[in-house]
Design a protein around this motif. Sequence first.
Motif, PDB file in Angstrom:
ATOM      1  N   TYR A   1      14.999   8.595 -43.203  1.00  0.00           N
ATOM      2  CA  TYR A   1      16.358   8.969 -43.364  1.00  0.00           C
ATOM      3  C   TYR A   1      16.461   9.346 -44.698  1.00  0.00           C
ATOM      4  O   TYR A   1      17.641   9.401 -45.261  1.00  0.00           O
ATOM      5  N   GLN A   2      15.240   9.369 -45.672  1.00  0.00           N
ATOM      6  CA  GLN A   2      15.465   9.774 -46.843  1.00  0.00           C
ATOM      7  C   GLN A   2      15.767  11.452 -46.979  1.00  0.00           C
ATOM      8  O   GLN A   2      15.442  12.077 -46.024  1.00  0.00           O
ATOM      9  N   ASN A   3      15.952  11.794 -48.088  1.00  0.00           N
ATOM     10  CA  ASN A   3      16.002  13.169 -48.295  1.00  0.00           C
ATOM     11  C   ASN A   3      14.704  13.915 -48.754  1.00  0.00           C
ATOM     12  O   ASN A   3      14.437  14.519 -49.766  1.00  0.00           O
ATOM     13  N   GLY A   4      14.138  13.911 -47.785  1.00  0.00           N
ATOM     14  CA  GLY A   4      12.621  14.505 -47.906  1.00  0.00           C
ATOM     15  C   GLY A   4      11.718  13.425 -48.429  1.00  0.00           C
ATOM     16  O   GLY A   4      12.084  12.584 -48.992  1.00  0.00           O
ATOM     17  N   ILE A   5      10.601  13.992 -48.673  1.00  0.00           N
ATOM     18  CA  ILE A   5       9.482  12.983 -49.226  1.00  0.00           C
ATOM     19  C   ILE A   5       8.994  13.704 -50.625  1.00  0.00           C
ATOM     20  O   ILE A   5       8.752  15.011 -50.408  1.00  0.00           O
ATOM     21  N   SER A   6       8.946  13.005 -51.600  1.00  0.00           N
ATOM     22  CA  SER A   6       8.468  13.773 -52.672  1.00  0.00           C
ATOM     23  C   SER A   6       7.129  14.527 -52.767  1.00  0.00           C
ATOM     24  O   SER A   6       6.329  13.895 -52.066  1.00  0.00           O
ATOM     25  N   PRO A   7       6.846  15.493 -53.244  1.00  0.00           N
ATOM     26  CA  PRO A   7       5.315  16.049 -53.473  1.00  0.00           C
ATOM     27  C   PRO A   7       4.412  15.115 -54.096  1.00  0.00           C
ATOM     28  O   PRO A   7       3.244  15.279 -53.504  1.00  0.00           O
TER      29      PRO A   7
ATOM     30  N   MET B   1      13.365   4.704 -45.187  1.00  0.00           N
ATOM     31  CA  MET B   1      12.526   4.988 -43.804  1.00  0.00           C
ATOM     32  C   MET B   1      12.398   3.559 -43.145  1.00  0.00           C
ATOM     33  O   MET B   1      12.652   2.624 -43.561  1.00  0.00           O
ATOM     34  N   LEU B   2      12.078   3.853 -41.752  1.00  0.00           N
ATOM     35  CA  LEU B   2      12.335   2.735 -40.704  1.00  0.00           C
ATOM     36  C   LEU B   2      11.474   2.823 -39.558  1.00  0.00           C
ATOM     37  O   LEU B   2      11.166   3.964 -39.391  1.00  0.00           O
TER      38      LEU B   2
END
Length: 403
Positions: free
Chosen positions: A54-60, A354-355
């Motif tokens: 549910y995050q706004n993407g995953i950081s590089p 996340m879940l």
Amino acid sequence: MKICLLYLCLCVFAFCADYPLKSIGIALSKPEQVAKIPTLSKNLLESTSGIKNYQNGISPTFKAKLQTRENLIIRILGDSHIAGDFISHRLRGLMFEEYTFGLVYPLFPAYHQHIALKYESSNFEVLNSRDNELDEYPLGGIVAKPIELPAHITLSPQNTTEQTLSKIIFKSTNQNSALVIEDSAKQQFIINAKHPFVWQILTLKLRYPITIHALNEKVLLGGLFISNEEGANNIIENLGINGAKADIWLKWDKELFMQQMRILPADLYILCYGSNDALYSNFNEALFLKNYGNLIDTIKAANPNANILLLLPPPVVQKVSNATKRKKAVYKLTKNANPVKTAIVKLAQEKQIMLFSMEDFINESGGKAKWESANLAKPDVHLLPNGYRLIADKLYYELMKLE
């Protein structure tokens, strides 16, 4: 119509697939020369639902650390599902060829352990933030206190004797000598508190094994941060307490908690609470969401770049009838198992984190009864060691394909 039928067939297959759970369990029990996921598990890991993001993407940066598995720090907080170190230790083996320890307890209570770090002690007792009253607990909520002198604790890592940076977390009632620390390089350090009645963190360069001797009966040990001197660390911490609920962190000193999280900022926090909240009949969803939500907010305030993953517990069951000569004991879902599950899902969505559901994974891979017959789960809420290792394999598989 054809699309609907195909979707229905896929759903039926997902829930009816006959996975070789017993064979997977046997493969997971073999001595781990090099930790790897058994080939038998491939279909199971691929065809069951995984991490919901549910995050706004995953950081590089985080994605790169996952792919290279270098300088990656994962901090796991939770209840008995974490306290045995089976999930965390399996992840260490899958993630890293070499690792260090990060934050470790000064001593582990009964039925708790760090598999890669052995302890030997004399005349120390363990104070546990679940059971024992104490003004201020540090992060993790476990403290060691001398019963009488002489008293000592020896820590022996299983994988290294290299020199490391070690931050000793302690508190004393006076400025007299509180501790003596001896390491395997025959160094000896006498430690005293600069400020009485205040938790302090002292940094030393030590070569393990080390022995910590108490010099007075009032000194408290709150744990150690063990890290590489160069600053590059591969760490998976296990900070679990049997019986912990989602509000246990309220017994920890918040200022010290924040300070400790900033010492070694984690890239990923895995939080595993809910089983014990669901065992009580007086579950209050609003209070649960507030307390668990405030823990997440506190983590974000201390480590703004950290990712957070909530683990939904395995099926929360309770014994409703004892075993007899003719039949086994009967366990049923507690009345608050589903309300707690719903609340955790809601929390992950609201906090945009996340879940992962251990219960869904168990149900999709055959169900609780099959896990029991495959020696992966106990009849109660707990899994067996190989069950936790299988959970770790699924988490590893899911983390490696995060988008």
